[in-house]
Design a protein around this motif. Structure first.
Motif, short mmCIF file in Angstrom:
data_model
loop_
_atom_site.label_atom_id
_atom_site.label_comp_id
_atom_site.label_asym_id
_atom_site.label_seq_id
_atom_site.Cartn_x
_atom_site.Cartn_y
_atom_site.Cartn_z
N PRO A 133 0.90 -1.14 -0.03
CA PRO A 133 -0.01 0.21 -0.02
C PRO A 133 1.13 1.29 -0.10
CG PRO A 133 -0.68 -1.71 1.69
CD PRO A 133 0.45 -2.07 1.23
N GLU A 134 0.37 2.20 -0.68
CA GLU A 134 1.36 3.51 -0.75
C GLU A 134 1.56 4.21 0.47
OE1 GLU A 134 1.30 7.70 -2.98
OE2 GLU A 134 -0.18 6.55 -3.65
N VAL A 135 0.67 3.92 1.45
CA VAL A 135 0.98 4.53 2.73
C VAL A 135 2.11 4.05 3.45
CG1 VAL A 135 -1.35 5.37 3.16
CG2 VAL A 135 -0.91 3.11 3.83
N ALA A 136 2.47 2.72 3.04
CA ALA A 136 3.61 2.09 3.78
C ALA A 136 5.06 2.51 3.28
CB ALA A 136 3.17 0.50 3.69
N VAL A 137 5.04 3.34 2.21
CA VAL A 137 6.40 3.59 1.93
C VAL A 137 6.63 5.18 2.22
CG1 VAL A 137 7.87 3.86 -0.05
CG2 VAL A 137 6.38 1.97 0.20
N ASP A 138 7.60 5.76 3.10
CA ASP A 138 7.68 7.10 3.18
C ASP A 138 8.46 7.68 2.20
OD1 ASP A 138 8.11 9.59 4.46
OD2 ASP A 138 9.27 8.67 5.84
N LEU A 139 8.14 8.64 1.15
CA LEU A 139 8.86 9.20 0.44
C LEU A 139 9.08 10.71 0.49
CD1 LEU A 139 6.78 7.60 -2.70
CD2 LEU A 139 9.13 6.94 -1.81
N SER A 140 9.07 11.06 1.84
CA SER A 140 9.17 12.52 2.30
C SER A 140 10.86 13.09 2.06
CB SER A 140 8.78 12.80 3.58
OG SER A 140 9.34 11.96 4.64
N HIS A 141 11.69 12.09 2.14
CA HIS A 141 12.93 12.60 2.27
C HIS A 141 13.88 11.97 0.94
CE1 HIS A 141 12.36 13.98 6.17
NE2 HIS A 141 11.80 12.65 6.39
#
Length: 166
Positions: A133-141
């Motif tokens: 699920p997209e929410v499981a991967v943190d792409l903020s950094h």
């Protein structure tokens, strides 16, 4: 809605006479699955040829999944659909270009086609893709792209292997 084909809407004899008609919710397709598939292809700008209809049925009638061209050829042969591997590759790329599939290259030799075109990432385990699920991967950094470039898309494939025994 999972997959392409919705459940059929049943009508009673009363609704067929115009009393209390059963209508599908707004925006959902309800009717002949082949008609719905033809409309899906036509709306995407593809002519609904016999081969595209046959491949579309194999691809979209089983919900969201990941296939290689070879997997699809095996399914076609099992379904008595006579179609060459070259035609399958061409059709998969046409479906991808039309936005009906996502192409996922996991290494230099293997490409999967995903019927779920929403943004999401994958685990790769023993040659099988599994949705993350997209929410499981943190792409903020993320690192900054080179000057004059922008990030167009990010696709994460996490390769898994068995953990060593304790």
């Amino acid at each position: 809605m999972i997959g392409f084909f919705p459940p059929m809407v049943k009508t009673s004899s009363r609704s067929r006479r115009g009393e209390n008609p059963a209508k599908p919710p707004l925006g959902e397709l309800a009717g002949c699955p082949f008609h719905d598939l033809r409309m899906k292809l036509t709306t995407a700008g593809l002519r609904p040829t016999r081969q595209r209809i046959s491949l579309g049925w194999l691809l979209f009638s089983k919900g969201f999944r990941h296939l290689t061209a070879e997997n699809l050829q095996d399914e076609a042969q099992a379904s008595k659909v006579s179609i060459s591997l070259a035609t399958i590759y061409n059709s998969l790329h046409q479906f991808t270009d039309a936005g009906l599939l996502r192409e996922i290259a996991v290494d230099g030799t293997r490409t999967f086609f995903d019927t779920n075109t929403a943004r999401h990432h994958h685990f790769l385990l023993d040659g099988v893709l599994i949705d993350i699920p997209e929410v499981a991967v943190d792409l903020s950094h993320l690192p900054l792209p080179p000057t004059g470039k922008r990030i167009a898309e990010i696709e994460v494939v996490v390769r898994l292997r068995d953990a060593p025994a304790p």
